[in-house]
Scaffold this motif. Structure first.
Motif, PDB file in Angstrom:
ATOM      1  N   TYR A  44       0.819  -1.226  -0.093  1.00  0.00           N
ATOM      2  CA  TYR A  44      -0.051   0.063  -0.302  1.00  0.00           C
ATOM      3  C   TYR A  44       0.822   1.315   0.035  1.00  0.00           C
TER       4      TYR A  44
ATOM      5  N   ARG B 242      -3.239   0.638  -3.245  1.00  0.00           N
ATOM      6  CA  ARG B 242      -2.308  -0.505  -3.365  1.00  0.00           C
ATOM      7  C   ARG B 242      -1.682  -0.466  -4.687  1.00  0.00           C
TER       8      ARG B 242
ATOM      9  N   ARG C 184       0.913  -6.249  -4.655  1.00  0.00           N
ATOM     10  CA  ARG C 184       0.599  -7.307  -3.637  1.00  0.00           C
ATOM     11  C   ARG C 184       1.903  -8.116  -3.179  1.00  0.00           C
TER      12      ARG C 184
END
Length: 382
Positions: free
Chosen positions: A334, A350, A353
């Motif tokens: 993030y 975001r 990941r």
């Protein structure tokens, strides 16, 4: 002890701790859960480019660098990109075949890279053509630096090495002692006029004559304490920030300090533990502590303007200032934008990941975030 280093990889030969996260004495404490807030705006994603395997598996923090209209980035598996910072167009790409652990540096029309096997490479900025390579004493974990007159490289064995920018020949070496145990990482040297400034894993900052490598000044910003080596870690791993005649640096389990560039005289200091670089803006100094809490301190004082604890243990990156905001990213990928005025969150998105370790790069109204997976994205204010 106040801080416990939890390692995610085993000790390597150089005696460094890899992939570190800093936890409180209660090892059961988990990273803070993100809390919803009313966003003031949404960031625009302007472009995204995939750069090799990104940070790889060795806890690298390969930070992109901007020169003029071009952004340079490198991946652990040896890919180097030149990207138009406005459009995201790839201007050139080179596959070096090297394991890159120190990068990216730029200066003197060169793109500079350090490798796991103790080499430094220079590529031509406009074309990516190979210029030269040089062998150094050990692995390079920080980006080399250059002002066109010399190339400064810090190695994990405590050496600061100057290379000739024309062909990579060694000009001089400055050596320091290396503690028994340290965090995996180094700070990038900076060249200011006739002084090369570097922070080391023994808690010392040195100002070295750029011409001959003679020590001009030395200042300790952290003193090791405790019985065990892990308690005595006092690395300076965050990149220095130079504003005017003052260089700002912080150490793990030590202090934050501002030092006069020419003399090393302490012009500001306060206790603080960080393994990240600092940022300045609106009369404040911004820093992320070892627990990933974000602080703003009034410059030249120890007065806390604000403190945001909402990212505790989320392995926040070094702060970057742009416009009236402070940006950091975290281990879940993030990007957080905070107000420089009061530290409140104003935007969040975001970006990767696989998380983000490399410091965010900010310029003007734009932010560039290089995720662990290799995704390099540009965001801008609406």
């Amino acid at each position: 002890m106040n801080y416990v280093v939890k390692t995610f990889v085993s000790l390597v030969v150089a005696g460094t701790l890899g992939a570190c996260s800093i936890f409180s004495s209660d090892e059961s404490e988990q990273p803070a859960e993100l809390v919803d807030f009313d966003e003031e705006f949404s960031l625009n994603r302007d472009w995204s480019v995939n750069v090799g395997d990104g940070q790889g598996s060795r806890y690298n923090r390969l930070k992109p660098v901007i020169v003029g209209d071009t952004l340079f980035a490198a991946s652990e598996d040896g890919e180097v990109y030149a990207i138009d910072k406005a459009s995201g167009d790839v201007l050139w790409r080179e596959r070096t075949g090297e394991i890159i652990t120190g990068g990216v540096g730029a200066g003197g029309n060169m793109v500079l890279l350090g490798t796991r096997d103790a080499r430094v490479f220079a590529l031509e900025q406009s074309t990516g053509d190979f210029l030269w390579e040089a062998s150094v004493s050990s692995e390079v974990l920080a980006a080399p630096a250059s002002d066109g007159r010399l190339v400064a490289v810090q190695t994990v064995d405590g050496r600061l090495i100057a290379l000739e920018p024309s062909d990579g020949r060694q000009r001089w070496v400055y050596e320091t002692t290396v503690p028994a145990l340290s965090l995996r990482g180094n700070s990038q040297p900076v060249i200011v006029g006739n002084v090369v400034i570097a922070g080391f894993s023994n808690g010392m900052v040195a100002g070295v004559d750029a011409n001959n490598g003679f020590l001009m000044w030395e200042e300790r910003i952290a003193v090791p304490q405790g019985r065990y080596d892990i308690e005595r870690i006092i690395d300076i791993d965050g990149d220095p920030v130079v504003v005017g005649n003052v260089v700002y640096m912080g150490s793990y389990q030590g202090n934050l300090m501002g030092l006069d560039v020419q003399s090393g005289r302490i012009v500001w200091g306060m206790p603080g533990s960080t393994y990240q670089g600092l940022a300045l803006g609106l009369g404040n100094i911004y820093w992320v502590d070892s627990f990933s809490q974000v602080h703003a301190v009034q410059n030249n004082t120890e007065r806390t303007v604000w403190q945001n604890d909402s990212l505790r243990l989320r392995r926040a990156t070094a702060p970057a200032t742009f416009n009236n905001f402070v940006a950091v990213a975290d281990f879940e990928g993030y990007l957080h934008v905070l107000s420089q005025i009061d530290g409140s969150f104003v935007a969040r998105t975001r970006v990767d990941r696989d998380g983000v370790r490399a410091p965010v790069v900010a310029e003007g109204r734009s932010i560039y975030v290089y995720g662990n997976s290799g995704r390099l994205s540009a965001y801008s204010l609406p």
